[in-house]
Enzyme design. Structure first.
Site, mmCIF file in Angstrom:
data_model
loop_
_atom_site.group_PDB
_atom_site.id
_atom_site.type_symbol
_atom_site.label_atom_id
_atom_site.label_comp_id
_atom_site.label_asym_id
_atom_site.label_seq_id
_atom_site.Cartn_x
_atom_site.Cartn_y
_atom_site.Cartn_z
ATOM 1 N N SER A 135 0.823 -1.171 -0.135
ATOM 2 C CA SER A 135 0.056 -0.173 0.067
ATOM 3 C C SER A 135 0.888 1.112 -0.084
ATOM 4 O O SER A 135 1.907 1.145 0.748
ATOM 5 C CB SER A 135 -1.030 -0.108 1.239
ATOM 6 O OG SER A 135 -1.686 1.225 1.155
ATOM 7 N N TYR A 148 -1.707 0.882 10.240
ATOM 8 C CA TYR A 148 -1.808 0.049 9.214
ATOM 9 C C TYR A 148 -0.508 0.243 8.099
ATOM 10 O O TYR A 148 0.195 -0.522 7.639
ATOM 11 C CB TYR A 148 -3.136 0.517 8.486
ATOM 12 C CG TYR A 148 -3.428 0.024 6.863
ATOM 13 C CD1 TYR A 148 -3.648 -1.368 6.787
ATOM 14 C CD2 TYR A 148 -2.976 0.661 5.877
ATOM 15 C CE1 TYR A 148 -3.868 -1.649 5.487
ATOM 16 C CE2 TYR A 148 -3.193 0.347 4.481
ATOM 17 C CZ TYR A 148 -3.764 -0.783 4.367
ATOM 18 O OH TYR A 148 -3.663 -1.356 3.196
#
Length: 243
Positions: A135, A148
């Site tokens: 990501s 995250y």
């Protein structure tokens, strides 16, 4: 036929990737925690594309089962796609270790555990492709999702090191940075249309990039330059921004 293994096959991106590879006449191994829920997809792939599709139970955080899981696959896959992940709730994770732990282990520890097994097998046979869905959140820590993001940063670094290690063995490792993707995981977020990909776009980009042996794939090209700019902002300024 070559075979592709989808880890976390129930995710929207993984489903689209499975369909794209099946359309190119790859046999497909679907692995996920809810194996029974993958059976309709298995049947559809077999009927629609005339390929062999199998379903396998896989829990990313059941680390002790990973070696046996891989050893008992009916065929060792030519390509392994690590597509599982958990966005989680940043605010909750700041106060609840169980939520923070789930984010960290779902996005990093579980991926390292199973991909170590895959990497060792590919290294022995001197062939194979590993695709890791990371990501852009891992490019720099931001207050809105740094737990995250830190897990994905670790995963990105892991894939980079794995690529360096396995290059001389003829094994290719590709890191995928999708940016925003319109999936069930992001349905509660307001996403900018120009920077948001559909799962099918991710699947097409991944398939083409595997054929070309790309090292790092930004699905939407502006993300490469957006994250470059963000990383160049001096920390003295960056820490004052609300991102």
């Amino acid at each position: 036929m070559p075979t592709v293994l989808l880890l976390g096959a129930g995710s929207d991106m993984a489903v689209a990737i499975a369909r794209r590879f099946a359309a190119a006449q790859y046999n497909v191994q679907l692995a996920g925690r809810q194996a029974a829920a993958l059976q309709p997809l298995q049947q559809d792939l077999q009927i629609r594309y005339g390929i062999a599709a199998t379903v396998h139970h896989f829990d990313a955080t059941a680390y002790d089962t990973h070696a046996a899981f891989y050893a008992t696959l009916p065929v060792q896959p030519d390509i392994t796609v690590c597509a599982f992940g958990y966005l989680g709730d940043q605010e909750q994770a700041q106060h609840d270790w169980q939520e923070a732990s789930r984010i960290l282990h779902s996005n990093f520890t579980g991926a390292v555990s199973i991909l170590n097994v895959v990497a060792n097998a590919y290294e022995v046979k001197k062939a194979g492709v590993i695709v890791g869905i990371s990501s852009v959140a891992g490019e720099r820590g931001r207050q809105s999702n740094y737990i995250y993001g830190s897990a994905k940063a670790g995963f990105t670094a892991y894939l980079s090191g794995l690529r360096n290690r396995l290059f001389r063995s003829g094994v290719h490792v590709m890191s995928v940075q999708p940016g925003f993707v319109n999936t069930r995981m992001t349905q509660h977020l307001t996403l900018p249309p120009l920077l948001t990909a559909q799962p099918e776009q991710v699947a097409n980009a991944v398939f083409k990039a595997v054929q070309r042996k790309k090292n790092v794939l930004f699905v939407k090209w502006p993300w490469k330059y957006i994250m470059l700019i963000i990383k160049l902002i001096p920390e003295a300024i960056f820490k004052k921004l609300k991102l």
